[in-house]
Motif scaffolding. Structure first.
Motif, short mmCIF file in Angstrom:
data_model
loop_
_atom_site.label_atom_id
_atom_site.label_comp_id
_atom_site.label_asym_id
_atom_site.label_seq_id
_atom_site.Cartn_x
_atom_site.Cartn_y
_atom_site.Cartn_z
N VAL A 86 -20.43 7.67 -3.67
CA VAL A 86 -19.85 6.68 -4.60
C VAL A 86 -18.53 6.15 -4.04
O VAL A 86 -18.26 4.95 -4.07
CB VAL A 86 -19.65 7.31 -5.99
N ALA A 87 -17.69 7.07 -3.52
CA ALA A 87 -16.40 6.66 -2.96
C ALA A 87 -16.60 5.71 -1.79
O ALA A 87 -15.88 4.72 -1.65
CB ALA A 87 -15.61 7.89 -2.53
N LYS A 88 -17.59 5.99 -0.96
CA LYS A 88 -17.87 5.12 0.19
C LYS A 88 -18.32 3.74 -0.28
O LYS A 88 -17.93 2.71 0.28
CB LYS A 88 -18.94 5.77 1.07
N THR A 89 -19.15 3.71 -1.33
CA THR A 89 -19.64 2.44 -1.86
C THR A 89 -18.50 1.61 -2.44
O THR A 89 -18.44 0.39 -2.25
CB THR A 89 -20.71 2.69 -2.94
N ILE A 90 -17.58 2.27 -3.15
CA ILE A 90 -16.44 1.56 -3.73
C ILE A 90 -15.58 0.93 -2.64
O ILE A 90 -15.12 -0.21 -2.76
CB ILE A 90 -15.61 2.52 -4.60
N VAL A 91 -15.37 1.68 -1.55
CA VAL A 91 -14.58 1.14 -0.44
C VAL A 91 -15.27 -0.09 0.14
O VAL A 91 -14.62 -1.10 0.44
CB VAL A 91 -14.41 2.22 0.65
N LEU A 92 -16.59 -0.04 0.28
CA LEU A 92 -17.33 -1.18 0.83
C LEU A 92 -17.22 -2.39 -0.10
O LEU A 92 -17.02 -3.53 0.37
CB LEU A 92 -18.80 -0.80 1.02
N ILE A 93 -17.34 -2.17 -1.41
CA ILE A 93 -17.26 -3.27 -2.37
C ILE A 93 -15.87 -3.91 -2.32
O ILE A 93 -15.72 -5.13 -2.32
CB ILE A 93 -17.58 -2.78 -3.79
N ASP A 94 -14.82 -3.06 -2.27
CA ASP A 94 -13.45 -3.59 -2.20
C ASP A 94 -13.22 -4.35 -0.91
O ASP A 94 -12.50 -5.36 -0.89
CB ASP A 94 -12.45 -2.44 -2.32
N THR A 95 -13.82 -3.88 0.17
CA THR A 95 -13.66 -4.55 1.46
C THR A 95 -14.33 -5.91 1.45
O THR A 95 -13.78 -6.90 1.95
CB THR A 95 -14.24 -3.68 2.59
N ILE A 96 -15.53 -5.97 0.87
CA ILE A 96 -16.25 -7.24 0.79
C ILE A 96 -15.44 -8.27 0.01
O ILE A 96 -15.42 -9.45 0.36
CB ILE A 96 -17.63 -7.03 0.13
N ALA A 97 -14.77 -7.81 -1.05
CA ALA A 97 -13.98 -8.73 -1.87
C ALA A 97 -12.83 -9.36 -1.09
O ALA A 97 -12.33 -10.43 -1.45
CB ALA A 97 -13.43 -8.00 -3.10
N LYS A 98 -12.39 -8.70 0.00
CA LYS A 98 -11.26 -9.20 0.78
C LYS A 98 -11.70 -10.13 1.91
O LYS A 98 -10.87 -10.77 2.55
CB LYS A 98 -10.48 -8.03 1.38
#
Length: 230
Positions: A86-98
């Motif tokens: 889950v933590a890895k997925t959240i990091v990916l989602i936040d990265t995509i937003a940038k």
């Protein structure tokens, strides 16, 4: 064959692995023992007997990953594995937003391309040209990309009117600003609301242009649409 799972009695599993290791290469099947785990939900002294399992095969105590999912009877092992995913997925989602979205122009409003029988074209321009054509067929006087010198020469951030409807509102000429937006570029996936991006885009345009148009005698009308056809 990429992944294989054997679930049986300890000695049966040992025999199957031995068979694969010895006879597999004749069929082109090579077992990577360094990536092979043997997990026993309950301790079995037979697993430690010589010849049952290759010494290079790991025997984790608390669980193993089966196609990325926990295979375990240990709650802490399973929850920790899920937490990391889950933590890895959240990091990916936040990265995509940038990431700079290639669908937007420098103003953050327009989808760049539209593929169809007309070829590659700005989606914003397709909608604008369609509206101009509708006006023409309906005998409504409309201009495309009309320079109304909005804000004078000192305000470099203001652009041409996408469309100008002549004598549209009780004799008042009205500037039409088209805004194409993508709801998928919202920063929070949880906050996704249908039509939210369309309404926000229209509101931003009103705040930016409505009063300035009124000051020089024009009406203002935002025409907002999304890539989801809202």
């Amino acid at each position: 064959m990429d992944n294989y799972t054997i679930i049986r009695d300890t000695l049966v599993v040992g025999k199957v692995l031995e068979l694969i290791i010895e006879d597999g290469p004749h069929c082109g099947l090579h077992l990577n023992v360094n990536k092979t785990d043997v997990f026993l939900p309950k301790k079995d002294p037979r697993s430690k007997l010589a010849g049952v399992f290759s010494p290079n095969i790991a025997q984790p105590l608390h669980g193993a990953k089966l196609l990325g999912e926990p295979a375990s009877v240990d709650f802490n092992f399973s929850s920790e594995l899920v937490r990391k995913r889950v933590a890895k997925t959240i990091v990916l989602i936040d990265t995509i937003a940038k990431i700079n979205d290639p669908l937007w122009d420098i103003y953050g409003d327009h989808n760049v391309s539209y593929a169809g029988i007309i070829g590659i074209k700005h989606r914003h321009n397709v909608v604008r040209d369609t509206l101009v054509d509708i006006c023409f067929r309906s005998r409504i006087l409309a201009g495309k990309e009309v320079d109304i010198s909005l804000g004078g020469g000192c305000d470099k951030s203001l652009r041409l009117a996408d469309m100008l409807l002549y004598s549209w509102d009780e004799g008042l000429d009205v500037c039409v600003d088209l805004i194409g937006s993508s709801p998928l570029t919202q920063t929070g996936v949880v906050d996704f609301v249908p039509s939210h991006a369309v309404i926000d885009a229209a509101h931003r345009k009103r705040v930016k242009y409505e009063a300035k148009c009124a000051n020089i005698g024009y009406g203002f009308l935002p025409f907002s649409f999304s890539s989801l056809r809202e």
